[in-house]
Scaffold this motif. Structure first.
Motif, PDB file in Angstrom:
ATOM      1  N   UNK A  99      35.946   0.381  49.919  1.00 45.82           N
ATOM      2  CA  UNK A  99      34.778   0.995  50.554  1.00 45.82           C
ATOM      3  C   UNK A  99      35.049   2.409  51.078  1.00 45.82           C
ATOM      4  N   UNK A 100      36.129   3.031  50.607  1.00 45.56           N
ATOM      5  CA  UNK A 100      36.401   4.397  51.047  1.00 45.56           C
ATOM      6  C   UNK A 100      35.414   5.360  50.401  1.00 45.56           C
ATOM      7  N   UNK A 101      35.248   6.511  51.024  1.00 44.13           N
ATOM      8  CA  UNK A 101      34.283   7.494  50.532  1.00 44.13           C
ATOM      9  C   UNK A 101      34.853   8.231  49.324  1.00 44.13           C
ATOM     10  N   UNK A 102      34.038   8.429  48.317  1.00 41.51           N
ATOM     11  CA  UNK A 102      34.451   9.155  47.115  1.00 41.51           C
ATOM     12  C   UNK A 102      34.256  10.651  47.360  1.00 41.51           C
ATOM     13  N   UNK A 103      35.287  11.428  47.023  1.00 40.80           N
ATOM     14  CA  UNK A 103      35.187  12.871  47.246  1.00 40.80           C
ATOM     15  C   UNK A 103      34.367  13.578  46.165  1.00 40.80           C
ATOM     16  N   UNK A 104      34.152  12.904  45.050  1.00 37.37           N
ATOM     17  CA  UNK A 104      33.393  13.534  43.961  1.00 37.37           C
ATOM     18  C   UNK A 104      32.476  12.507  43.306  1.00 37.37           C
ATOM     19  N   UNK A 105      31.488  11.998  44.057  1.00 34.06           N
ATOM     20  CA  UNK A 105      30.594  10.974  43.490  1.00 34.06           C
ATOM     21  C   UNK A 105      29.704  11.562  42.395  1.00 34.06           C
ATOM     22  N   UNK A 106      29.472  10.746  41.379  1.00 31.50           N
ATOM     23  CA  UNK A 106      28.597  11.139  40.267  1.00 31.50           C
ATOM     24  C   UNK A 106      27.372  10.254  40.287  1.00 31.50           C
ATOM     25  N   UNK A 124      20.029   3.363  44.673  1.00 34.26           N
ATOM     26  CA  UNK A 124      20.755   4.625  44.577  1.00 34.26           C
ATOM     27  C   UNK A 124      22.225   4.288  44.312  1.00 34.26           C
ATOM     28  N   UNK A 125      22.716   4.611  43.109  1.00 36.94           N
ATOM     29  CA  UNK A 125      24.073   4.268  42.694  1.00 36.94           C
ATOM     30  C   UNK A 125      24.877   5.536  42.463  1.00 36.94           C
ATOM     31  N   UNK A 126      26.120   5.532  42.948  1.00 35.02           N
ATOM     32  CA  UNK A 126      27.045   6.639  42.729  1.00 35.02           C
ATOM     33  C   UNK A 126      28.286   6.101  42.006  1.00 35.02           C
ATOM     34  N   UNK A 127      28.649   6.775  40.907  1.00 38.60           N
ATOM     35  CA  UNK A 127      29.873   6.434  40.205  1.00 38.60           C
ATOM     36  C   UNK A 127      31.029   7.274  40.758  1.00 38.60           C
ATOM     37  N   UNK A 128      32.219   6.743  40.627  1.00 34.21           N
ATOM     38  CA  UNK A 128      33.409   7.454  41.111  1.00 34.21           C
ATOM     39  C   UNK A 128      33.802   8.555  40.127  1.00 34.21           C
ATOM     40  N   UNK A 129      33.998   9.768  40.659  1.00 38.08           N
ATOM     41  CA  UNK A 129      34.446  10.874  39.829  1.00 38.08           C
ATOM     42  C   UNK A 129      35.616  11.599  40.433  1.00 38.08           C
ATOM     43  N   UNK A 130      36.254  10.979  41.435  1.00 36.89           N
ATOM     44  CA  UNK A 130      37.380  11.623  42.115  1.00 36.89           C
ATOM     45  C   UNK A 130      38.690  11.288  41.401  1.00 36.89           C
ATOM     46  N   UNK A 131      39.800  11.481  42.064  1.00 32.73           N
ATOM     47  CA  UNK A 131      41.092  11.254  41.435  1.00 32.73           C
ATOM     48  C   UNK A 131      41.371   9.766  41.204  1.00 32.73           C
ATOM     49  N   UNK A 132      40.538   8.886  41.752  1.00 34.13           N
ATOM     50  CA  UNK A 132      40.688   7.453  41.497  1.00 34.13           C
ATOM     51  C   UNK A 132      39.891   6.989  40.272  1.00 34.13           C
ATOM     52  N   UNK A 133      39.202   7.922  39.621  1.00 40.35           N
ATOM     53  CA  UNK A 133      38.319   7.555  38.514  1.00 40.35           C
ATOM     54  C   UNK A 133      39.085   6.902  37.365  1.00 40.35           C
ATOM     55  N   UNK A 134      40.346   7.319  37.144  1.00 37.01           N
ATOM     56  CA  UNK A 134      41.121   6.721  36.067  1.00 37.01           C
ATOM     57  C   UNK A 134      41.332   5.238  36.275  1.00 37.01           C
TER      58      UNK A 134
END
Length: 985
Positions: A99-106, A124-134
Motif C-alpha cells: 500500500x505504499x505510494x507510487x512515485x510515478x502512477x500511470x 479510478x485505477x492507477x498502474x505502477x510506473x515507478x522503479x517497482x514496475x518491473x
C-alpha cells in the motif's frame, strides 16, 4: 408459515425502516473521525458492509482502499441517493502490495470499469510506473494480482473480479444460468430504473468467461505444475476420469490379466455410445472469430482431424434395418437445415455415467457411422489393454464391419480392437424394440460379465446436459465447446463426490437380490426333472461360450403356421382325389370351403368395427353401406356353399332368426361356421372332415394371431419411442399420434382374431393341454414385452415405488412366452423362463462381486492421484519463490482433497465390507492423516434402507414363502440393521 404470518406487518415496517437512517438517525456526525470535536457530517452509508452508522466521505475512503466494488449511498436530507467510491475520491493503486505510494502512477482510462457480483463500478485505477514496475508486471499482470481479470491484454479498460467469475462459473454449471441472463442481472443491480447509461461489456464478458473456463480446466489438470506448460497438454488430459473404471497400472492388481475366465468381468470396461440431438449449434460465427481453446484436450475429439475424416464421407442411406428408433435411418433428414452441428455423439462410462476423454464429437447430418466410429476409436485409445462391453442402441448393426471401417482411418486411429475382447450389447430399454431372432447375444440381461449394467446411463447424461442446450445453440464453435467441456467436467467431478454412496446403495440392493433370486432359482429347478435342467445348463453354457449357437432365450416355435397347415391339408386332399371312386362335391374343396368361412368371419369383424365408428361419425355411413352390401353378397354365396358341404347346418340356420340375411345390420348375422354350432348338434350337422380341417386351422390361427399381436405391439412401442425421442412441434406430433392410434387399432384387431380363434378351438376340441399354450387373453395381457404387469405397476405406484421396467423385476405377459411342448415333455416357455432366471441369478451375483472391486478401484485411484499431485511439487525450476509457493500450496491442497475423499469413502464402505466378509486388501488400509468423522449421509442412507426394508417386510411371512426365503430375508434384515447402526447420526 402460519406462525410467521402475524409478523408480516412488523417485518414490512422493518424493511421500510432501512430506507431511512433507522437506529443511526441520532448520529449525524461521523463517529469514525479520530477527532470527534472536528467530526464531519455523517452522510455516507456502505450497503456492502454490515449495517452500521453513517460516516463521512474521508472515513469511508480510508476504510475502502481494498474494497473498490462496494456500493455507497449518500443521505441528501430526505432520502438516500446512489454514489460511488470514485465520486468521493478513492483511487485504487496497483503494483504495491504494501500500500505504499507510487512515485510515478500511470492512470487507467477514465471510464475504467470493474464488474463484480453486485454490478458495474466505475473506478479510478492507477498502474505502477515507478522503479517497482518491473516486479509489479504489466498492467494486465497488476490487475491479475489484485484478483481482477482484464478483458484485454493491452490498455485494459474493463476488469472482472475473480469473485464474479467464480460465482458465474458455479451458477452456469449447477444452475445452467445463461450468460446473457446473468449479465443482464448485473446491469439491473447497477441500475434498476433503466435511466442511467450502463457500459455494455457483454462481449468482453463472454470472452473473459471462455478464458476463465479454459484456465480453470488447465489448473485443475496440473498443467501449471508441468515444465512443458500449456503447450505440452496431451489429448484428453483435461478430462476428469472415472476412478471406478479399470485403469491398468493405476487401480488394477498386478495379476489382473492372469485371472480365470469366470473372473475377467471384474476388470472389464463398460462403455455406452449414443447421440443427443438437442445439443445443436446454429451455423453462426466461425472458428476464426470464436476459436476452440485446447481442441481435443478434454472430452471433444480434436476438431480439425475429426472434420477432415468425416468430410471424406458423403450421405449414407438406410444404415440400420433393425432398430425402431430411426436415429440412423433419418441421418440425412433430421432437422439439419441451418445448423453447423445437429447434435453430439458421445461415449460414456456405462456403469458410472462419466463422460470419457475424447469421447464426444459433433454430428452434422444425424448419427452417421463415421461420426460414431471416430468418436469411439478416439475414446478407446487410452483403454486398449482392458476388455470392453460396448453398449449402443444399434449395436447389432453398427458392430458389423466396424473393424473394417476402422482399418481405413488414419494410422493414429487404427487401434487394435481384438474381436475376442469386445462384446457388443444393446441398452436394456432399447433392446426391447429390436428383433428377437439372434438378439439375445446383445442383451445385457444375458451376456456374461455384464452384471446389472443397464446401458441407459448415457440417456441420463443427456438429461443432465439438455438444460445447457438453449444456451449453447446460439454460441460459436469455441464458446460452445468450452461450455460443454466445463459442464461435463463439473458433472464428472460431482459424480466422484457421490460415488461411494451410489456404489453403496447398489451393493445393498445387489446382496439382497442375489440371495432372493438364488432361492427362486433353486425352487424352480427343484420342481423340474434333473436331466432337463442339466441339458439346459449345458446348452446355455455352450451358448455363452459361442453365441452363434442356437439362442436359448427364445421360444422355439414347433407348431405350424396357418399357411403351413393349409399346404398340408391341400396335399392330403390332393391324395384323396386320386383314390378310385372319388367324386368332387363342388368346384371348391373342403379346405376351400373352410378357408372361405374363416375369411368371411374376418370380414364380418371388419364391418362390425366400421359400424361402431359410423355410430359416432355419420360421415362414414356411405362407406359402411358399401361394406355391408359387399358382405351381404359374400354371405349369400357362402350359404350356397353350405348347401353342398354342410346341409345340416343350413337347415339349422333356416329356423334361426340370427341367421337371416334380410336385416339392415347384416354384420351381426350368424354365419353358421361349424364351431358356432352347439356341440350336441355339430356332429350330425357337419361332416367329420370339415370339423377336422377347421380345428387344425383354428390351432394355426391362434398361433399366427399371437405372433401378429406381438408384432403389432412391437411396432406400437417403436412408434411411441420414436415420437418421444425425435418428434417435435404440433404438426409432427399430431401425425405421430395418428400413426400410434392406427397402430392401436391393429393391435386390437389381432387380439380379437386370437380370441375368436381360441373360442372356436375350445368349442371344437374342448379343454386340454393346448390351453397351456393358448391361454385366455385378458386386456391386461396385451402389452409390450418391456411393459410390466399393470396391476403390479399400480401397486408400486400406490406404495410410492418407482414403476420402471426391468428384466430383474418385471413380470412379462404370457403372450411373449408362448410355445409348444418338446419331445421331453417339458414346455419351451418353462425352459426359457428357467434360462432367464438363471441369467438373473448370474447377473446379480456378478453385481454383488463387482461392486466391492469398483469401490477398491476408487480408493486406489484416489491414492494414485494423491501421490501424483505430491509428485508435481517442485517440478518447475523456472519460477520465482512466490509462484513456487503457490504451485506447492495448490498441489498440497489437491493431494489433501484426494486423501480426505479416500478416507471418507473408506469410512462409508468399511462396515458393509466387513459385514459381508469380503477380503480386505492393502487398498482398504487406514488413510494416514484422516480422522474419521460424522458424515452427512444419515438421511440419504436411511431413506435407502427404508426402501430396502419395505421390500423385505412385504415379502416376509407370506403364505408362499419357503423356509429358506424366510431365513434369507431375516438374515438380510439383520445385516441392514447392523449396517444402519454403524452410521453416525
Amino acid at each position: 408459515m402460519k406462525s410467521w404470518l402475524p409478523m408480516a406487518d412488523c417485518v414490512l415496517d422493518e424493511l421500510v425502516r432501512r430506507d431511512g437512517r433507522a437506529d443511526f438517525r441520532p448520529f449525524d456526525r461521523c463517529l469514525s473521525c479520530p477527532d470527534q470535536s472536528r467530526a464531519r457530517d455523517a452522510v455516507i452509508r456502505c450497503t456492502s458492509c454490515d449495517p452500521g452508522y453513517l460516516e463521512c466521505e474521508e472515513c469511508v475512503k480510508e476504510r475502502h482502499p481494498r474494497q473498490a466494488c462496494h456500493r455507497l449511498q449518500r443521505w441528501n436530507g430526505r432520502y438516500f441517493e446512489v454514489t460511488s467510491l470514485k465520486e468521493i475520491g478513492l483511487v485504487v493503486q496497483l503494483g504495491h502490495a504494501d500500500n505504499s505510494r507510487c512515485s510515478n502512477p500511470r492512470p487507467a482510462p477514465d471510464d475504467f470499469c470493474i464488474i463484480d457480483v453486485n454490478g458495474h463500478h466505475n473506478v479510478k485505477v492507477m498502474f505502477c510506473g515507478c522503479d517497482q514496475a518491473g516486479a509489479a508486471g504489466t498492467p494486465y499482470e497488476q490487475l491479475l494480482r489484485r484478483d481482477l481479470f482484464a478483458s484485454t491484454i493491452t490498455e485494459p479498460g474493463t476488469a472482472y473480479t475473480f469473485r464474479l467469475l467464480e460465482h458465474y462459473h458455479v451458477q452456469s454449471l449447477q444452475g445452467k444460468v445463461s450468460m446473457y441472463d446473468y449479465y443482464e442481472s448485473l446491469e439491473r443491480l447497477t441500475d434498476k430504473t433503466g435511466t442511467k447509461i450502463v457500459q455494455d461489456r457483454y462481449k468482453s464478458f463472454m470472452r473473459v468467461v471462455a478464458q476463465w473456463r479454459y484456465l480453470k480446466r488447465l489448473k485443475r489438470a496440473g498443467r501449471a505444475h508441468d515444465p512443458s506448460g500449456i503447450a505440452g497438454t496431451k489429448q484428453g488430459e483435461l478430462a476428469v476420469p472415472c476412478p471406478a473404471c479399470p485403469h491398468p497400472d493405476i487401480n488394477l492388481p498386478p495379476n489382473w490379466e492372469d485371472v480365470s475366465d469366470d473372473l475377467k468381468y471384474l476388470y472389464m470396461l463398460c462403455v455406452a455410445i449414443d447421440a443427443c440431438f438437442r445439443l445443436k449449434r446454429r451455423d453462426v460465427s466461425s472458428k476464426e472469430k470464436d476459436p476452440i481453446l485446447g481442441s481435443g484436450w478434454g472430452y471433444f475429439v480434436e476438431d480439425e482431424g475429426y472434420q477432415a475424416i468425416i468430410g471424406g464421407y458423403g450421405s449414407q442411406d438406410e444404415v440400420s434395418t433393425c432398430s425402431g428408433f430411426a436415429a440412423m435411418t433419418k441421418a440425412n433428414l433430421k432437422y439439419a437445415k441451418g445448423y453447423a452441428a445437429s447434435g453430439v455423439g458421445a461415449v460414456v462410462c456405462a456403469r458410472h455415467e462419466f463422460m470419457l476423454a475424447n469421447g464426444v464429437g459433433d454430428t452434422q447430418l444425424g448419427e452417421k457411422w463415421v461420426n460414431m466410429d471416430v468418436i469411439f476409436v478416439s475414446s478407446m485409445i487410452r483403454h486398449l489393454r482392458v476388455r470392453k462391453i460396448i453398449s449402443y442402441d444399434i449395436a447389432c448393426q453398427w458392430s458389423k464391419g466396424l473393424l473394417t471401417r476402422v482399418s481405413k482411418f488414419p494410422s493414429h486411429l487404427q487401434i487394435p480392437l481384438p474381436a475376442g475382447d469386445l462384446k457388443y450389447v444393446i441398452p436394456k430399454l432399447h433392446w426391447a424394440s429390436h428383433e428377437r431372432i439372434n438378439h439375445s447375444k446383445f442383451s445385457l440381461n444375458f451376456v456374461p460379465g455384464a452384471a446389472r449394467t443397464d446401458g441407459e446411463g448415457v440417456e441420463r447424461v443427456w438429461w443432465g446436459s439438455q438444460s445447457a442446450a438453449n444456451s449453447t445453440k446460439q454460441m460459436g464453435p469455441g464458446g460452445r465447446q468450452g461450455y460443454l467441456e466445463d459442464v461435463w467436467g463439473h458433472s464428472n467431478w460431482t459424480k466422484i463426490i457421490n460415488l461411494a454412496e451410489l456404489l453403496r446403495r447398489r451393493y445393498i440392493l445387489a446382496r439382497k437380490m442375489a440371495a432372493l433370486q438364488a432361492v427362486a432359482f433353486k425352487d424352480m429347478s427343484a420342481g423340474l426333472l434333473e436331466e432337463n435342467t442339466a441339458r439346459w445348463e449345458a446348452d446355455v453354457s455352450a451358448w455363452e461360450a459361442d453365441m452363434n449357437l442356437p439362442d436359448p432365450y427364445i421360444v422355439v416355435k414347433t407348431g405350424p403356421s396357418e399357411s403351413q397347415i393349409k399346404q398340408t391339408i391341400a396335399k392330403e386332399e390332393t391324395a384323396k382325389t386320386a383314390q378310385p371312386g372319388h367324386i368332387a362335391k363342388d368346384k371348391v374343396s373342403d379346405l376351400g370351403f373352410v378357408v372361405t368361412a374363416l375369411e368371411l368371419e374376418e370380414s364380418q369383424a371388419r364391418v362390425q368395427a366400421e359400424a361402431v365408428k359410423a355410430r359416432s361419425d355419420e360421415s362414414k355411413l356411405p362407406q359402411l353401406l358399401e361394406l355391408r352390401t359387399s358382405f351381404r353378397h359374400r354371405v349369400q354365396k357362402f350359404q350356397a356353399l353350405q348347401a353342398t358341404f354342410t346341409p345340416g347346418i343350413l337347415a339349422l340356420l333356416a329356423v334361426d332368426d340370427a341367421a337371416r340375411t334380410d336385416i339392415e345390420e347384416i354384420e351381426d348375422i350368424r354365419l353358421g361356421i361349424p364351431s358356432q354350432i352347439e356341440a350336441q348338434k355339430r356332429a350330425t350337422a357337419c361332416p367329420a372332415d370339415i370339423l377336422s380341417i377347421e380345428a387344425r386351422l383354428r390351432d394355426a390361427q391362434c398361433r399366427d394371431a399371437l405372433q401378429d399381436l406381438r408384432n403389432q405391439l412391437h411396432a406400437q412401442h417403436r412408434l411411441w419411442t420414436l415420437k418421444k425421442l425425435h418428434v417435435r412441434y404440433q404438426g409432427p406430433n399430431t401425425r405421430a399420434r395418428t400413426d400410434i392410434s392406427d397402430q392401436g387399432v391393429r393391435v386390437q384387431r389381432a387380439a380379437q382374431k386370437y380370441r375368436r380363434a381360441r373360442r372356436a378351438k375350445l368349442a371344437l376340441v374342448g379343454p386340454g393341454p393346448w390351453e397351456g399354450e393358448f391361454r385366455v387373453l385378458l386386456d391386461s395381457d396385451i402389452r409390450a414385452v418391456q411393459d410390466d404387469d399393470p396391476d403390479a405397476v399400480a401397486e408400486r405406484a400406490r406404495k410410492r415405488k418407482r414403476p420402471g421396467p426391468s428384466e430383474g423385476y418385471k413380470t412379462t405377459s404370457w403372450i411373449w412366452r408362448g410355445g409348444d411342448s418338446d419331445e421331453s415333455g417339458s414346455y419351451e416357455p418353462v425352459r426359457v423362463e428357467w434360462c432367464k432366471l438363471r441369467a438373473r441369478v448370474c447377473r446379480w451375483m456378478e453385481e454383488e462381486r463387482l461392486l466391492p472391486e469398483e469401490m477398491r478401484r476408487v480408493l486406489a485411484f484416489l491414492a494414485f492421484q494423491e501421490e501424483e499431485w505430491k509428485g508435481r511439487i517442485g517440478r518447475r525450476t523456472d519460477v520465482d519463490e512466490t509462484l513456487q509457493e503457490g504451485l506447492s500450496a495448490y498441489a498440497y491442497k489437491q493431494a489433501a482433497m484426494r486423501r480426505h475423499l479416500r478416507g471418507s469413502f473408506r469410512q462409508v464402505w468399511l462396515p458393509l465390507i466387513k459385514a459381508a466378509g469380503v477380503e480386505l486388501g492393502p487398498d482398504w488400509a487406514p488413510v494416514p492423516g484422516y480422522v474419521p468423522r460424522k458424515i452427512r449421509r444419515r438421511y440419504q442412507h436411511k431413506v435407502t434402507l427404508e426402501i430396502v426394508e419395505e421390500e423385505i417386510v412385504e415379502g416376509e411371512n407370506s403364505p408362499e414363502d419357503s423356509p429358506e426365503e424366510e431365513e434369507g430375508a431375516a438374515a438380510y434384515r439383520r445385516m441392514v440393521e447392523a449396517d444402519l447402526a454403524d452410521v453416525d447420526p
